[in-house]
Design an enzyme around this catalytic site. Sequence first.
Site, PDB file in Angstrom:
ATOM      1  N   TRP A 561       0.963  -1.315   0.026  1.00  0.00           N
ATOM      2  CA  TRP A 561       0.263   0.240   0.455  1.00  0.00           C
ATOM      3  C   TRP A 561       0.790   1.092  -0.425  1.00  0.00           C
ATOM      4  O   TRP A 561       0.171   2.146  -0.219  1.00  0.00           O
ATOM      5  CB  TRP A 561      -0.921   0.161   1.103  1.00  0.00           C
ATOM      6  CG  TRP A 561      -2.119  -1.499   0.948  1.00  0.00           C
ATOM      7  CD1 TRP A 561      -2.432  -2.186   0.256  1.00  0.00           C
ATOM      8  CD2 TRP A 561      -3.261  -1.410   2.048  1.00  0.00           C
ATOM      9  NE1 TRP A 561      -3.024  -2.698   0.503  1.00  0.00           N
ATOM     10  CE2 TRP A 561      -3.874  -2.476   1.262  1.00  0.00           C
ATOM     11  CE3 TRP A 561      -3.849  -1.284   2.951  1.00  0.00           C
ATOM     12  CZ2 TRP A 561      -4.566  -3.167   1.876  1.00  0.00           C
ATOM     13  CZ3 TRP A 561      -3.989  -1.554   3.972  1.00  0.00           C
ATOM     14  CH2 TRP A 561      -5.559  -2.422   3.424  1.00  0.00           C
ATOM     15  N   HIS A 694     -18.967  -3.296   7.233  1.00  0.00           N
ATOM     16  CA  HIS A 694     -19.085  -2.464   6.065  1.00  0.00           C
ATOM     17  C   HIS A 694     -20.721  -2.377   5.688  1.00  0.00           C
ATOM     18  O   HIS A 694     -21.119  -1.432   5.176  1.00  0.00           O
ATOM     19  CB  HIS A 694     -19.045  -2.815   4.459  1.00  0.00           C
ATOM     20  CG  HIS A 694     -17.541  -4.116   5.042  1.00  0.00           C
ATOM     21  ND1 HIS A 694     -16.775  -5.190   5.041  1.00  0.00           N
ATOM     22  CD2 HIS A 694     -16.326  -2.618   5.172  1.00  0.00           C
ATOM     23  CE1 HIS A 694     -15.626  -5.278   5.199  1.00  0.00           C
ATOM     24  NE2 HIS A 694     -15.150  -3.608   5.026  1.00  0.00           N
TER      25      HIS A 694
END
Length: 753
Positions: A561, A694
């Site tokens: 990342w 989520h």
Amino acid sequence: MTIHNHTLGFPRVGLRRELKKAQESYWAGKSTREELLAVGRELRARHWEQQKAAGIDLLPVGDFAWYDHVLTTSLLLGNVPARHQNADGTVDIDTLFRIGRGRAPTGEPAAAAEMTKWFNTNYHYMVPEFTKGQQFSLTWTQLLDEVDEALALGHHVKPVLLGPVTYLWLGKVKGEQFDRLSLLNDILPVYQQVIAELAKRGIQWVQIDEPALVLELPQAWLDAFKPAYEALKGQTKLLLTTYFEGVSDNLDTITALPVQGLHVDLVHGHDDVNELHRRLPQEWLLSAGVINGRNVWRADLTEKYAQLKAIAGQRELWVGSSCSLLHSPIDLSVETRLDAEVKSWFAFALQKCEELALLRDALNSGDTTKIEQWSAPIQARKHSARVHNPAVEQRLKAITPQDSQRAHAYPVRAEAQRARFNLPAWPTTTIGSFPQTTEIRGLRLDFKKGNLDAANYRTGIAEHIKQAIAEQERLGLDVLVHGEAERNDMVEYFGEHLDGFVFTQNGWVQSYGSRCVKPPVVIGDISRPAPITVEWAKYAQSLTDKPVKGMLTGPVTILCWSFPREDVSRETIAKQIALALRDEVADLEAAGIGIIQIDEPALREGLPLKRSDWDAYLAWGVEAFRLNAAVAKDDTQIHTHMCYCEFNDIMDSIAALDADVITIETSRSDMELLESFEEFEYPNEIGPGVYDIHSPNVPDVAWIEALLKKAAQRIPQERLWVNPDCGLKTRGWPETRAALANMVKAAQNLRQA
């Protein structure tokens, strides 16, 4: 023969993330559709003009997307899932947003399409859905409209189209199972229609992206390319475009296709340009992707010149970016806080366009003066003290196999940990983060801007940690976390505290939809100048008698990342990070922290595109994790967290990590993921996520109990933990409290059963 240049695509979001702001304003009902469309037009016009001014000959059109280019292709083909369709059968921008987000300002909400990684990048695409007997038609003319826009502005353009075989490869069958490749003949007429429309507009070249050609495809898929391109030939010249890897393995398939040119990624692949020149039909154009489209480093143009000089003039040649510049930030010139030395090492999207212009001019003229000047900082960087740390390099060389081995095997460690922690059956915990409230974000922002001094900032963070511990104790959780109030991002936070990283102000790249990320940049050898997480972990532990987990982001995730260095291998970077974090584990342990979680959500997504390269990657990825963790004593419990939808093909490596406890994302798959662990006879402890963080929905107690009972049919109950799927930073406190209360209640019920 004159050499030309081009890019495969340009960042969409705008220098100040104008697209993100316009999207979110429209979704919130604060602006009109016309205002949103106007922002898109303005960005496209600006980006074409900027590329042209930087010296690009052939401008990409069709690289702009309102959400994602694969989703744009789905609309182009009329592939709209029934649940997202307008009542009158029309397609509009809200249709697109409903597929991407599950909701839009108009129409009924419905479950969003699945989202997954675009090849091995950090960009995500919306997965096309296919059903048996599906019909396709040209229903979304965005590409044609944007070509008209660019032509009206006087630009020399090259439309960009995602190719038919790759499009089908990227999708998934819904409902009754069938071979999605059988839809090829159904989508080709739409492609023919689009190419015919482009030909009517006088378009000479169409860039047709088939990145699936860099994969080790099944033979049936390779065989599909010939009939597909026989159907598409003749109306314009087709530039078959590949990226992210080399094409040598599939070159026999490629050279048999009726196309007029091939683009290859000469940065990430291992193709030899002279071999490509020898094997491609002589009349084909070769587009050499020599400028890295997915990093931030200035290119050594003298090296690129030497690579291409021998074939310049021998065939029609273009120079281009390795892939779309979508994966690079837009403009280095607005970075005012980078010091001059470091800034001279970088090139963002606009600077990469300038590199392509300099390289084209040098190849056409033979004059290398300007490319030598451009490349000078790269030579200087090789000897910079910012890059090389002899102590780190020495420590890396001194690694022994013993350094990545815990003192004893898991059964011995498990006994020591049970004796130390004395946890109940079905122990409950969370994954690490708690809601990042506006107060927490405001506190960090004020401190970053200098509006708050360090003492008051620390007092504020301490108060949020205290609240998080109190909340968890009230809820009755068994293993606590400090909540990560001090962390903006799980990678950026560690990068800020490690030597060898730098950060940009405006280095935003699109992750998906309106979400943008600003990855740290690895510029040199990585080391840890001081403890990073110890102070807050120690403080949190002082507030409770229950164990508090130390929370680290793992070495492979930090690598994946970030923008990595190009002068050393990814393996070297991962092991440097592992050594730095190994010291953090030792310091946490010395401070009395007995449970330490090392998150590796990116281990799977870092897999190479070619399966034949997986073993080498997994070997060093696993070693980096173990190097990070193995310093821990037997009675220190090492956890790791992973959120994947597929474990079967890497189970050996997951087990080889030798974490004492692994927490995974399983609620959406109804615990099916545990099949992999059951079949493999995974030996250590597992926390299957019992609810989907989520979603704001609060799971009820009975539902969680049922999931846990299902898990216990596959994994011995004494090795099961109870936890959510993922961290809770994006949730609000009301639903977090309610969901965790139900989770704890379910565990308590099962203990009494």
